[in-house]
Design an enzyme around this catalytic site. Structure first.
Site, PDB file in Angstrom:
ATOM      1  N   LYS A 257     151.343   5.891  95.526  1.00 35.55           N
ATOM      2  CA  LYS A 257     151.287   4.746  95.843  1.00 35.55           C
ATOM      3  C   LYS A 257     150.032   4.125  95.245  1.00 35.55           C
ATOM      4  O   LYS A 257     149.881   2.968  94.472  1.00 35.55           O
ATOM      5  CB  LYS A 257     151.451   4.487  97.220  1.00 35.55           C
TER       6      LYS A 257
ATOM      7  N   GLU B 160     145.542  12.719  89.775  1.00 36.54           N
ATOM      8  CA  GLU B 160     145.978  13.891  90.537  1.00 36.54           C
ATOM      9  C   GLU B 160     146.728  13.532  91.468  1.00 36.54           C
ATOM     10  O   GLU B 160     146.005  13.208  92.670  1.00 36.54           O
ATOM     11  CB  GLU B 160     144.520  14.648  90.764  1.00 36.54           C
TER      12      GLU B 160
ATOM     13  N   CYS C 288     147.378  19.036  98.701  1.00 36.71           N
ATOM     14  CA  CYS C 288     148.669  18.561  97.643  1.00 36.71           C
ATOM     15  C   CYS C 288     149.453  19.874  96.983  1.00 36.71           C
ATOM     16  O   CYS C 288     150.508  19.587  96.585  1.00 36.71           O
ATOM     17  CB  CYS C 288     147.741  17.881  96.352  1.00 36.71           C
TER      18      CYS C 288
END
Length: 477
Positions: free
Chosen positions: A193, A212, A247
């Site tokens: 986003k 990233e 992540c």
């Protein structure tokens, strides 16, 4: 921080860059050594900040952040002289006699916007690459990890050349002010986003961007494996990395239906060994970063489509922002937990008829940042590597590719663009400049007007690689 401040900072850094100071090998080395000293001399201060922001266990702070920053600095210091050397390129017959080379040059003044989950590592690792490549750089740490942001601002102010390397603290207004400026590259770590906002801002100045991001990183578990080792590695990569707030953490598991009982038993057994019968009180699990993320994760668990799918864990402590390691079985594919990146301690297990079906399941979704496979089947391994598009793959482990400086780290598609780590960080913040060298000999008259038939025959033969035709054109046959 107002607009005028952002402009002033960029103006100062551009003046420093224009002076040529940052391009010098000696300056780059001095700044890399300064960053290394920060990691070596202020370990306790950094650990305390990470604990304040995330209740991160001390060992995780050292292994996953401080140690990796040290390694990155040392790797850059060792390789920098070689990285800076021009790369010889082949010359062609059309420019004979000549020589060619590719010269790496810094991009200029770059912006690094980092993330909160590994706030020390994800701030300094790209900065190391930017400095190694000879750039001036502004670092914007995440305001969601305020203690680490404050430590970074203080320590960099003490150790590095602040005429070329600056830290800007703050939240949305400060980031917005920075994004209004003209940069030579923007490096952003975070979610898709905000990544879209960064990319949109960069288009105003045609600024190249590295994003990233993340995604739903799958783990495929075959039946012909060492379950104890596999499960311990999955647990370490999921809950041992910021309690899932990473992540590259496993986002969901795919396995064959027949494999579920053994897999679940192994996971429950090892989780209890790692974190005890009351994991909410374990000192080895990070807390959820803030109340907003706690509510987000709670909403995933409270979704009516998955509320009865919890087969292990599920305990929550809102006061201390703790959620226990939680496993869910056969959640609906259209549930919220399977649509969003989880970024927390929840781990769904999806079952398929046979493990080979997992490849189609993964490819039917957005490309993940990482994908993992546990198998002893070489054919399945080959198919997985050939057919799964992801930022990176690991076979029979998880997340370890991040620690290998010889591998590029980055996403593809929705999981990001661009890569870094080691030499790839240097390349990310460099422009590969093509340089062709000639002298004043070998000046062929055939390249200049008037374009006679004989010149045309010569040039066509030359460009087509027609040696016989070239000889004929030269002798006028």
């Amino acid at each position: 921080m107002g607009m005028v401040d952002a402009e002033a900072i960029v103006k100062e850094l551009r003046e420093t860059y224009s002076s040529g100071k940052t391009k010098k090998y000696e300056w780059r080395v001095s700044q890399l050594k300064a960053l290394l000293k920060i990691a070596e001399n202020h370990e306790k201060e950094i650990v305390d900040a990470l604990y304040s922001d995330l209740s991160k266990p001390e060992l995780e702070s050292f292994i996953h952040e401080i140690s990796m920053v040290k390694t990155s600095c040392k790797h850059a210091l060792k390789g920098l002289k070689q990285w800076m050397k021009p790369e010889k390129a082949k010359a062609t017959i059309t420019s004979f006699p000549s020589s060619a080379e590719i010269v790496p040059e810094p991009l200029g003044v770059v912006l690094v916007i980092s993330a909160w989950n590994y706030p020390f590592l994800l701030s300094l690792d790209p900065v190391i690459g930017a400095i190694a490549a000879g750039n001036a750089v502004v670092l914007k740490p995440s305001e969601i990890a305020p203690a680490t942001s404050s430590v970074l601002a203080k320590l960099l102010g003490q150790y590095v050349d602040v005429t070329a390397i600056r830290v800007v603290e703050g939240a949305v207004p400060e980031t917005t002010a920075l994004l209004e400026q003209k940069w030579d590259k923007i490096f952003y770590t975070g979610n898709g986003k905000i990544g879209r906002i960064v990319l949109a801002a960069a288009t105003k100045h045609l600024t190249p961007v590295v994003l990233e991001l993340g995604g739903k990183s799958p783990v495929v578990v075959d039946s012909n494996i060492n379950f104890k080792v596999a499960v311990r590695r999955i647990i370490s990569g999921k809950w041992g990395c910021n309690n899932g707030q990473a992540c590259v953490a496993p986002d969901y598991i795919i396995t064959a239906k027949d494999n579920v009982p053994k897999l679940l038993d192994s996971m429950k057994h090892e989780l209890e060994k790692f974190y005890g019968k009351d994991p909410l009180n374990s000192g080895d699990l990070s807390r959820i970063v803030n109340a907003n993320h706690f509510r987000r994760l709670s909403n995933l668990l409270d979704d009516t489509k998955v509320i009865d799918k919890v087969v292990h864990g599920g305990q929550r402590d809102e006061n201390n922002l703790k959620i226990a390691p939680t496993i869910l079985l056969d959640v609906p594919h259209d549930s919220l937990i399977m649509k969003e990146e989880i970024f927390g301690p929840l781990l769904p297990i999806i079952t398929v008829n046979k493990v080979e079906d997992s490849i189609h399941f993964i490819n039917a979704r957005e490309k993940p940042l990482a994908a993992y496979l546990f198998t002893s089947n070489k054919k399945l391994e080959e198919e997985f590597v050939m057919n799964i598009s992801a930022g990176g793959l690991v076979i029979n482990d998880v997340t370890l590719h991040v620690a290998n400086s010889s591998l590029p780290f980055g996403g593809v598609g929705e999981s990001g663009m661009g890569s870094y780590h080691g030499r790839f960080s240097f390349d990310t913040f460099s422009h590969k400049k093509a340089v062709l060298h000639r002298n004043f000999s070998g000046d062929a008259p055939q390249r200049y007007p008037p374009y006679t038939p004989s010149k045309a025959r010569f040039l066509k033969a030359l460009l087509n690689g027609d040696i016989l035709g070239l000889i004929r054109a030269l002798i006028g046959w």
